[in-house]
Design a protein around this motif. Sequence first.
Motif, PDB file in Angstrom:
ATOM      1  N   GLU A 385     -21.520  36.348  27.911  1.00  0.00           N
ATOM      2  CA  GLU A 385     -20.330  35.512  27.746  1.00  0.00           C
ATOM      3  C   GLU A 385     -19.171  36.262  27.110  1.00  0.00           C
ATOM      4  O   GLU A 385     -18.019  35.990  27.386  1.00  0.00           O
ATOM      5  N   GLY A 386     -19.457  37.246  26.267  1.00  0.00           N
ATOM      6  CA  GLY A 386     -18.374  37.944  25.574  1.00  0.00           C
ATOM      7  C   GLY A 386     -17.801  39.132  26.323  1.00  0.00           C
ATOM      8  O   GLY A 386     -16.902  39.810  25.822  1.00  0.00           O
ATOM      9  N   ASP A 387     -18.282  39.391  27.537  1.00  0.00           N
ATOM     10  CA  ASP A 387     -17.799  40.551  28.292  1.00  0.00           C
ATOM     11  C   ASP A 387     -16.335  40.386  28.694  1.00  0.00           C
ATOM     12  O   ASP A 387     -15.874  39.277  29.002  1.00  0.00           O
ATOM     13  N   ALA A 388     -15.610  41.498  28.718  1.00  0.00           N
ATOM     14  CA  ALA A 388     -14.197  41.484  29.130  1.00  0.00           C
ATOM     15  C   ALA A 388     -14.083  41.127  30.604  1.00  0.00           C
ATOM     16  O   ALA A 388     -14.979  41.430  31.406  1.00  0.00           O
ATOM     17  N   ASP A 389     -12.963  40.499  30.976  1.00  0.00           N
ATOM     18  CA  ASP A 389     -12.784  40.013  32.342  1.00  0.00           C
ATOM     19  C   ASP A 389     -12.930  41.120  33.382  1.00  0.00           C
ATOM     20  O   ASP A 389     -13.579  40.928  34.419  1.00  0.00           O
ATOM     21  N   GLN A 390     -12.320  42.269  33.119  1.00  0.00           N
ATOM     22  CA  GLN A 390     -12.383  43.353  34.093  1.00  0.00           C
ATOM     23  C   GLN A 390     -13.823  43.826  34.293  1.00  0.00           C
ATOM     24  O   GLN A 390     -14.267  44.074  35.414  1.00  0.00           O
ATOM     25  N   PHE A 391     -14.567  43.928  33.201  1.00  0.00           N
ATOM     26  CA  PHE A 391     -15.970  44.325  33.287  1.00  0.00           C
ATOM     27  C   PHE A 391     -16.777  43.298  34.075  1.00  0.00           C
ATOM     28  O   PHE A 391     -17.632  43.650  34.892  1.00  0.00           O
ATOM     29  N   VAL A 392     -16.494  42.017  33.835  1.00  0.00           N
ATOM     30  CA  VAL A 392     -17.198  40.944  34.555  1.00  0.00           C
ATOM     31  C   VAL A 392     -16.943  41.049  36.051  1.00  0.00           C
ATOM     32  O   VAL A 392     -17.869  40.967  36.862  1.00  0.00           O
ATOM     33  N   ARG A 393     -15.680  41.258  36.434  1.00  0.00           N
ATOM     34  CA  ARG A 393     -15.354  41.360  37.872  1.00  0.00           C
ATOM     35  C   ARG A 393     -16.050  42.568  38.506  1.00  0.00           C
ATOM     36  O   ARG A 393     -16.567  42.488  39.625  1.00  0.00           O
ATOM     37  N   ALA A 420     -13.540  34.715  34.889  1.00  0.00           N
ATOM     38  CA  ALA A 420     -12.808  35.986  34.899  1.00  0.00           C
ATOM     39  C   ALA A 420     -11.955  36.066  36.162  1.00  0.00           C
ATOM     40  O   ALA A 420     -12.154  36.945  37.007  1.00  0.00           O
TER      41      ALA A 420
END
Length: 587
Positions: A385-393, A420
């Motif tokens: 849940e705490g991952d950055a948006d770019q990393f999630v994508r 994200a």
Amino acid sequence: MRCPRCDQINPEDAVFCGSCGISLAQELTCSSCGRANPTGQKFCHGCGLALAPSTGIASPIAEPVGHTNGGTRDGAVPRLPYTPKHLADKILQSRSALEGERKQVTVLFADVKGSLELAEQVDAERWHGILDRFFQILAAGVHRFEGTINQYTGDGIMALFGAPIAHEDHAQRACFASLWLRDELRRYADELRRTAGLSFSVRIGLNSGEVVVGKIGDDLRMDYTAQGLTVGLAQRMEQLAAADSTYLTHNTARLAEGYFELRDLGEFDLKGVSEPLGVFELERAGSLKTRLDLSRARGFSRFVGRADELSALEAALQRARAGDGGVIGVVADAGVGKSRLCMEFAELCRAKDVAVYEAHCPAHGKSIPLLPILELLRSSLGISEGDADQFVREKIAGRLLLYDRTFDELLPLVFDFLGAPDPEQRLDNDPASRQRQLFAFFRRWIQARSQREPAVIYIDDVHWIDDGSDAILAQLAETVPATRTLLLLNFRPEYDADWMGMPSYQQLPIRPLSRQAMEEMLAQLLGPDLSTALLPALITERSAGNPFFIEEIVQSLVETGSLVGEHGAYRLEGSVERLQVPATVQA
């Protein structure tokens, strides 16, 4: 203009309904996500849920505290609680069983710290508007976790969790509501600091105990009388709490421990309370999510009496690995061992290098859209849940395109679904179209992933699933046949779904433990000390084969000092005849 409460047609310039008197300028709060929406809007801005004209009703629950001839303390305008329709229906359906019944509840008090001083800094109309929005936020937070606002106190509220709608996790719901309110009210306070120069802060107090439910009328008007200090101690916690914080008594802390991180503030001498009272501050959600997590933290008892059920699950796994996937529903009443059986099976699967993707349906999650589906998808894609948006994508794209290059067209939808969104992509915001695309994605996901590996998708406590997740679950159930996927679910007998009629569905009922299995479990729990020799017979008779009840009886005897020592090596202090063994698991 049509009234959202009674459907009366009013003139377009009407401010109040001529039939029921409700304000026609009020906002409707979404029953799922809590977002306020303009009257007449068909779908929620926050989650896309349909907003029927009867989404909410303004219903009196009790006269506000300090309510005298239309006024309240601190000069606040008296307000009536806004009860969403789904909660109102539950209250009215259960009222005959609840009237006059004692209920274990958690009481929440919340108020504005220093409201008199704040009111003097702005004009009366502006202060009324500030409080109006404050009460909307409070109502949204309480109703989000199926609490009921019992009283308005002029500059705050009293709310109950566990009555009139009974909840076994009432303390957890109250704590989740407090954390949600803390975050929302901080945002509101930041806004007021910018726009009005006010230092707006709120304090919350919680206590758990017994209340008696009185008469509930057709208009939802009800009366509660507190048993002992239940309500008074919650109010004391609120008065004691620092600004923007939640204080709770040891009564609530005992029920919430593990599920939340609490800071022990020590014991306080409170006026009217004979003994010093342990007080805790609620800080954040903890690492434990389920009752099984709590049992794991304490130390599991021996897994006994489930060899046949485990064999049935292993046989279903073998069929799935051969391409004959299906759905298994593990069904039993509370505490009989559904989750423990599924957990033991999941560990066996991992030992065989079979991927297991888990999701849990928390009791408070029925009113929060898609919690288990989001957990399931994050689990399968390796996202936190705490991952950055770019990393999630990047993680989503990498995993899905590895399964199937045709997922490319659905990536913006999945990015957005997992929180994200791609800022360069625009999505269709029509709720029906979005739902069709999500259904198509989950069907393709099951099929594409199955071509690369066998897997078990495990969803725990499905009886608490929300409607949106249940709709996606139906898509999963219809897709797993002819794949290398086993969909494993557990739920209580009251859960039902259309897909249960499919040939690929197998129901696995779990029975209470046999006497032999209970004795084996207790021997491992208690240990060999001769002082405990008579305890197994007493506990097996009282627990009726419910392993959770067995564990809780032993735990209660430890907490009261009747059993001393450690897991597997206890000794009994005093005689068996003098023990106070609870008659029910609820007690």
